[in-house]
Design a protein around this motif. Sequence first.
Motif, mmCIF file in Angstrom:
data_model
loop_
_atom_site.group_PDB
_atom_site.id
_atom_site.type_symbol
_atom_site.label_atom_id
_atom_site.label_comp_id
_atom_site.label_asym_id
_atom_site.label_seq_id
_atom_site.Cartn_x
_atom_site.Cartn_y
_atom_site.Cartn_z
ATOM 1 N N UNK A 193 19.671 -52.164 16.899
ATOM 2 C CA UNK A 193 18.784 -51.083 17.341
ATOM 3 C C UNK A 193 18.321 -50.244 16.152
ATOM 4 N N UNK A 194 19.236 -49.984 15.231
ATOM 5 C CA UNK A 194 18.902 -49.187 14.050
ATOM 6 C C UNK A 194 17.877 -49.896 13.180
ATOM 7 N N UNK A 195 18.086 -51.179 12.972
ATOM 8 C CA UNK A 195 17.227 -51.946 12.063
ATOM 9 C C UNK A 195 15.859 -52.254 12.664
ATOM 10 N N UNK A 196 15.767 -52.305 13.990
ATOM 11 C CA UNK A 196 14.523 -52.719 14.631
ATOM 12 C C UNK A 196 13.820 -51.581 15.376
ATOM 13 N N UNK A 197 14.191 -50.345 15.094
ATOM 14 C CA UNK A 197 13.648 -49.220 15.856
ATOM 15 C C UNK A 197 12.132 -49.123 15.756
ATOM 16 N N UNK A 198 11.566 -49.304 14.555
ATOM 17 C CA UNK A 198 10.125 -49.149 14.398
ATOM 18 C C UNK A 198 9.361 -50.201 15.200
ATOM 19 N N UNK A 199 9.819 -51.452 15.134
ATOM 20 C CA UNK A 199 9.158 -52.522 15.883
ATOM 21 C C UNK A 199 9.239 -52.276 17.387
ATOM 22 N N UNK B 268 9.578 -49.306 18.899
ATOM 23 C CA UNK B 268 8.713 -48.174 19.256
ATOM 24 C C UNK B 268 7.273 -48.653 19.419
ATOM 25 N N UNK B 269 6.836 -49.513 18.505
ATOM 26 C CA UNK B 269 5.476 -50.037 18.588
ATOM 27 C C UNK B 269 5.311 -50.931 19.810
ATOM 28 N N UNK B 270 6.282 -51.785 20.052
ATOM 29 C CA UNK B 270 6.195 -52.712 21.185
ATOM 30 C C UNK B 270 6.114 -51.971 22.513
ATOM 31 N N UNK B 271 6.856 -50.872 22.617
ATOM 32 C CA UNK B 271 6.913 -50.105 23.858
ATOM 33 C C UNK B 271 5.873 -48.993 23.918
ATOM 34 N N UNK B 272 5.086 -48.845 22.860
ATOM 35 C CA UNK B 272 4.064 -47.815 22.842
ATOM 36 C C UNK B 272 4.626 -46.404 22.794
ATOM 37 N N UNK B 273 5.747 -46.221 22.113
ATOM 38 C CA UNK B 273 6.392 -44.913 22.037
ATOM 39 C C UNK B 273 6.011 -44.211 20.736
ATOM 40 N N UNK B 274 5.522 -43.003 20.848
ATOM 41 C CA UNK B 274 5.197 -42.196 19.678
ATOM 42 C C UNK B 274 6.433 -41.392 19.301
ATOM 43 N N UNK B 275 7.387 -42.071 18.701
ATOM 44 C CA UNK B 275 8.669 -41.439 18.388
ATOM 45 C C UNK B 275 8.517 -40.438 17.250
#
Length: 233
Positions: free
Chosen positions: A108-114, A116-123
């Motif tokens: 989860x830590x290593x793939x957070x950016x991908x 967020x993009x996949x789920x359309x989240x503006x984190x």
Amino acid sequence: MSCASKEFGYNKKHQNHLALIDKMMVKDNVITRIVKVKSLEEVFNIIQQYPLLGKFMAYQLAIDINYSEIINFDENSFTIAGPGAERGISKCFLDTGGKTYTYIIHWMTENQEQEFQRLGLNFQSLWGRPLQAIDCQNLFCETDKYCREAFPDLKSNRKKIKSKFTSNPQRIDYFYPPKWRINDKVKETLAPRLLQLEIRHLQQINNRNCQQLSLELDFLVKTTPEIPDNISK
């Protein structure tokens, strides 16, 4: 929750904890060992050797020490899932494919950016600082707590919330570990917003209460339909 056994022979819980501190800091001078280690996991191993400290508490203390200036290891180099995180992971995934809790937290830590993009989240990161392994571990734990109220049908060995939130009107002075290098970014972010709203005791604002101020500003902006022209800078 710290252990309550009578490890040092005292009847009261706090007396045993004070005895533990005395043993670690005075008798063993544990800090001399900690500053010589080569990894965050070694810090954890040293702390875990002591009584009244389980593996999760030892991990939390290792992270806290690593926030200081005396050691500086990669926060993502080592993690442990606490009981709450284990329950949270079980509620988030139908099938973990046999992966360990530690593996899932690291993934989860290593793939957070991908993700967020996949789920359309503006984190909104912490002024550019991404989620660390300890953060993802904590998020799984908080998910477990939330699900106890929101989705009680998701069974686990914890069904109720131990305590309810109680608002405290006292200001909390926050600041981030200097090694993160974001305290100045916090001030830079708030500076233009301070020109829009009248903040009491502006001269008292400093590095230690910027986060609290940010929360107050967010509330004011959301609840103020129109900012009057006569509000002073």
